[in-house]
Structure formats: structure tokens, C-alpha cells
Scaffold this active site. Sequence first.
Site, PDB file in Angstrom:
ATOM      1  N   GLY A 168       0.805  -1.208   0.000  1.00  0.00           N
ATOM      2  CA  GLY A 168       0.000   0.000   0.000  1.00  0.00           C
ATOM      3  C   GLY A 168       0.841   1.261   0.000  1.00  0.00           C
ATOM      4  N   ASP A 171      -8.657  -1.913  -1.018  1.00  0.00           N
ATOM      5  CA  ASP A 171      -9.464  -0.690  -0.964  1.00  0.00           C
ATOM      6  C   ASP A 171      -9.532   0.043  -2.301  1.00  0.00           C
ATOM      7  OD1 ASP A 171      -9.885  -1.153   1.708  1.00  0.00           O
ATOM      8  OD2 ASP A 171      -8.383   0.274   2.409  1.00  0.00           O
TER       9      ASP A 171
END
Length: 748
Positions: free
Chosen positions: A119, A167
Site C-alpha cells: 500500500g 481498498d
Amino acid sequence: MALDHHATDRSGHGAPLRIGILTSGGDAQGMNAAVRAVVRTAISRGAEVYAIYEGYQGMIDGGDRIRRFGWEDVGSILNKGGTTIGTFRSKEFRERSGRLRAARNLLLLGIDRIVVIGGDGSLSGLDLFRAEWPGLLAELVENGEIAPQIAEAHPTLMIAGLVGSIDNDLVGTDMTIGADSALHRIVDAIDALASTAASHQRSFVVEVMGRHCGYLALMSAIAGGCDYVLIPEHPPADGWEDRMCAELRRGRAAGRRDSIVIVAEGARDRAGNPITSEYVRQVIERELDEDTRVTILGHVQRGGVPSAFDRWASTWLGYTAAEELLAATPDSEANVIGIRGNRMSAIPLVEAVRQTREVAACIERADYEEAMALRGSSFTEMTKIFRELAEPSRVDASDCAKRIAIVHAGGLAPGMNTAARAAVRLGISRGHTMLGVRNGFHGLRDGEIEEMDWGTVEGWTADGGAELGVRRSVPKLDWLYSISRSLEEHRVDALLVIGGWNAYESAHLLYSERERYPSFTIPTVCVPASIDNNLPGSELSIGCDTALNVLVEAIDRLKLSGSATKRAFVVETMGRYCGYLALMSGLAGGAERVYLHEDGVQITDLVRDIAWLRESFAAGRRLFLAVRNENASENYTTDFMARLLREEGGDLFDVRQAVIGHIQQGGSPTPFDRLFATRLTSHAINLLGDELAAGTSKGYYVGLMGSKVGASPIAHMMEHMDKEFRRPLDQWWLALRDVSKAVAGEAH
């Protein structure tokens, strides 16, 4: 960059280039596919690859946590969730002392190129490590931990980042690794909850992940046909509780037995106060006096088998990252490799991380307009579409409304019902009367046309098949008069055609006959729905993602069936003369060979492949997979290939063939196909509405080109098609043939 044989060290020492790869932060489905692609692409180019176990912590610990990987070390990980090399949120790497140890361990192995899958936190740590590299080298030399010659040979750390995040929160890329699979998990749960909710006439509040990103919540709400959604970037206006309950109440009055509200874990109101799933439950129970349950999906969203997209796209990302690193120089920019409009895109790492973190900052300071802008136009578009479906401007058409007829044609494609539902509800909300034509152009000829209201399409989102019916027939010339009369008698003002190539040909025929039949002079829009993915003006068609996932699941099961013996499989896909399903399922399923009509099949290819296969099985191979497009060759059929392998394989391996067949057209549409159908249909209804408002009657076919939905005129449709083989002249996905060869071992 294709290297002739060996990717060698540019220091002049002649040693092969060495790449390290690690996964960091939260795990995401598809990470293994990316690792596999990096390893195999680099090896096929003559480089060496070292897997770093447990993320940055493994780089610090060194020893057996940094291991050289060979071809077969990644041979069975494509279909596995999570990350087989482990991940870890390393506190030590946040300190300079930890990064100093990491640099030492890499340098002792001659590694100065790193791929990190993680991420924004993982990627920002990578950029800091790169920036500090010269200083770390100087300190290591000064301390006597490495020789000056080693520092001179590796003066720069060259990096490439891949975003692993369910996400889908990185600004600048359309999809991140794992997001599609997570969406599959959520929508599967919603579909399951809908049935039990309907049984008890109950409401459910479903909480999904997304602290600062509402992607999963928004897209699952649309794909699941849910009633309301709450996301961080776009808080509801004050009084949202009353509006939400009013819509739930209206649905109950219309006969709907289930209600589902989706809440992102980071949802908040306009004042910045958290909106919890428990609070939403209490509101619904209090206002509607209805039994309401909360389901928090949690880490199940991260788990499970990766989707077909998360396999082929992650493979392409890994291939691109390896190629970029092998071609890198000390002056190369640090990039994140992302996906933009079905293309690989190098995004400056620092800027990508900065903009991603800016979204969270915007939410904190209540600048929701900027947060939405950073998310991009498609996110904003889908937010508006959901709002219109959840809180329509009207649910009944006026007596003077223009009348739009929906007709399916061509082969069945999963998502046709989703498209029809979106067309009916968005059409009514935008002031039109919506008509359904039964049984394709046969029904249009015979006057099988009926008005559809809001409730007619209840529950169609998740349904496979086509409730309106579908026929492959293209209108014959002697049908045209009857079709013309039917359009007049039912006062059809515009036509929405959803289907495959036969649907497009039919619309083109009616358009071409406007001078003879004035009733054909009405606005007409075609929406692509075909598992073959062979339609002009769109890089993807509704249904092809579902068919691809069916294929990949079948391939997984076939490979498992052969795991206890030595076996070769020849799998045949649908697609007619378009090889999209064959190539993409081969890439996502781990095929060693893919045979396409676009390439043709020569006997010399088969002879070479058999020789390689015999040698490979003799050396210890246990499984081989070939995927063949159904019309790859008229003479070299699937049966012929299987018999040839069986004859030449002798006792080395068994051979089985599998024609997957029409199950590729069946089943519930995937989340992507539901979202895609909704987005394309919204655009089509807008086009028809604009034409009707202007009093004009142009014809279009809509589609996705790059990241944008656009429209092309029907009048020029044939100019973009290979009519003999019923496929577009330009097919973007053919670029993935090189990726397939690199990871399958053709050059190995």
C-alpha cells in the site's frame, strides 16, 4: 525491453542483474500472481530474482529470509490468495538503523533493484529507502561492513512499486491488486444475505472495509442492487436518516421483501462524526419498526481465491515491473506501475502517494468536493448513478413521456438483466416510459412489446440469463415492414439494443433502411453484451468477465484433478474467431500454451511444442495446460491436438481434453459485469434522452475506450470490423501475448 540473453550488471562486471521482490502491508488477492510474473519474466530475461520473506522485516533480518527463486518456486501460486512470501508491518524499517541493515543484506547479495507490492505506506518507505541509499552505502563502507568495490558497483537503488490494496485507494490507477477479488467476496455475501432477508422480510446493514476510500462500499452497493450506501468521500446531507428510511419504506410498499444498506468502515456525516453500522441499524429499527441485523464482513474480504482479473492484471503488472527494472538506469524515475484504461501506466511514486494521502486529508478537513475530484471521474459518475437509483427523481413515467424500447439480440451474455434493470430504472427516473421487447427482433417483428415499471425489474441485478429473452436472428428483409408497423403501433420513440454482433448488425440494418421505413428514423443506441468480447467501439463487453471467471474456475478444477498424476490438458474456450477468452483464461489459469485464431496454428508450432513437452515431462514436469480458442484452426481441432499429444507423449503423461461449452454464458454476472452494464446503460439512456430532447435521431454504439465511456456513430460501424471473422480490427488485449510467453516458459 527484450534482452537478447542475459540481463547483465551495467557496472561492467558481467554478473547477471539481481532483483529483489517483497510484499508488504496488508495482504491482497493477486499478490502471488504479481510475484510469479516478476520472477518468471526476470528469469526469462537472464536475470536473477530473490524473494524477500516477511516484507521489509525479511530484508532487515537477511539470512534465509532472502532466497533466490527459480522458475518452479512460483509454479503453483497463481490461484492462491494472500502472499506465499509473507508480509509484515515492520517497525524496524521505519528507523534508519533498520534500513542500514536492509541495505547491507541486499548489497552482500548484489541486489540493487527492488519490486515492492504493498500500500501507500509500503511505497513511501520504499521511496525513502531509495533516497537514502547513497548515504547508507557510504556509512556501510565507513563502518567496514561492505567493500568500497561493492558500493561502487551498486551506487543507486532502482525500484518499482505495485499497489496491493483491496481498498482500491491509490490515486492515478483504475484498479489495485486485490480490489476486484474483494468486491467478489462482498457481492457474494450481499447476494446470499438478500435471499435470507427476503425470506424474513428483514433489513440488513453490511459493513465493508474502506477507512478513507468508499470504492468497495459504493461499487458493491451498485452491483448488489442495494438500497443505500454511506462512504467517507461523499457524506450524506443532513437529514439523511429520514431520506434513507423513506426509500426503504417505498421499497416495502412496492413489494420488496429485503432491504440492504452498505456502510464503509470510514463513513461519516457532514460534521465529521462517524456513521457506524450499529447506528444505521438502530435508525432503521426505530423508524421502520423492522427487524434489522448487522453483518461486518471483516477480513473475509481479503481472503479466498483471486478473481480472473486479479490474476491476469497482476501478471501484467508484475511483467511490466520486471521489464522496467531490467531496463532501469541510475537516472530512472521511481514509479508505481498501475492500470489506466486497460493499459499499463508508470506513475511517479512520490506524486501517487502524496495524492492518495491527500484524499484522507481532504476528508479530515471536510473538503469533500476535492476528495471526490481526486478519486476521479468514473468514481464520481458511479456515485451519481447510485444516488439516482437509490433516490430517483420519479418512479412513474408521465403520460406524455417519450417511449424507449429495450431489445436483446445475439448470444446470451451474463449482465443482460443488469443492463435492462438499469435502463428501466434510470430511464423512468429521467422521465421516459420504458418498454420491453420479448424475444429479440422476432418479438419486435411480432409486436411482443410491453410497458415496464419500476417493480418489473426488481431483483434482476444478480440474475443471469435474460428475462426479456434473446434470439440470435438478424432481421430478414421481409421482416422490415412488420418491424416498422410494430414500432408505429407501440409508439416507440427510441430503441436501446443490448447484445452481441447480431444485435449490432440488426441495428445497422434498421439504420440503413431509414429512407424506406420512416419509423426506423428514431434515436438508436447499441450496448455491447457478448462473452466473445468482439464488438467495435468498446475494449470490453458485458458478460466477458463472467465467462472468464467461469473458465478460470474450470481450469483450476481441471488442474487439481490431474495433480496426482502426470497429465496434459487441452482446454477449448468459446469466442468464435476472437481469442480474448482463450488468451486471458490462459494467462489467468497458468497455461503453458495458448492457441488463437489471430495467430493461426501451424504444424511447425505443434511439432516444436511436442518436443518441448516431452523434454519437460522427462525432466520432472507433472502438469501441462494448453488453451485453445474454439476456431483457432479449422483442421487442428481440440480433439486433434489431444490425440497428437497422446500419441507423441507415450508413457510420459496422460492427455485429457475439455470443451468448457455453454457454462461460459451461464451463472450470475460478476461484480464487474454488473457495474459495467450499469455504467454503459446510463450513458446510453443519456444519449437517447439528448437525441429525443433535440428532436434528432442519430444512431450510436457505446463502449469503454481507455478509462472513458464514449459513443461512435452506427453509420461508420462496419469500417472498424473485420466482417469475415466478426471481430474489431484493433484488439488491445493482443499485447498480452508477450506477457503470456514470458511467464509460461516459451523463452525459458
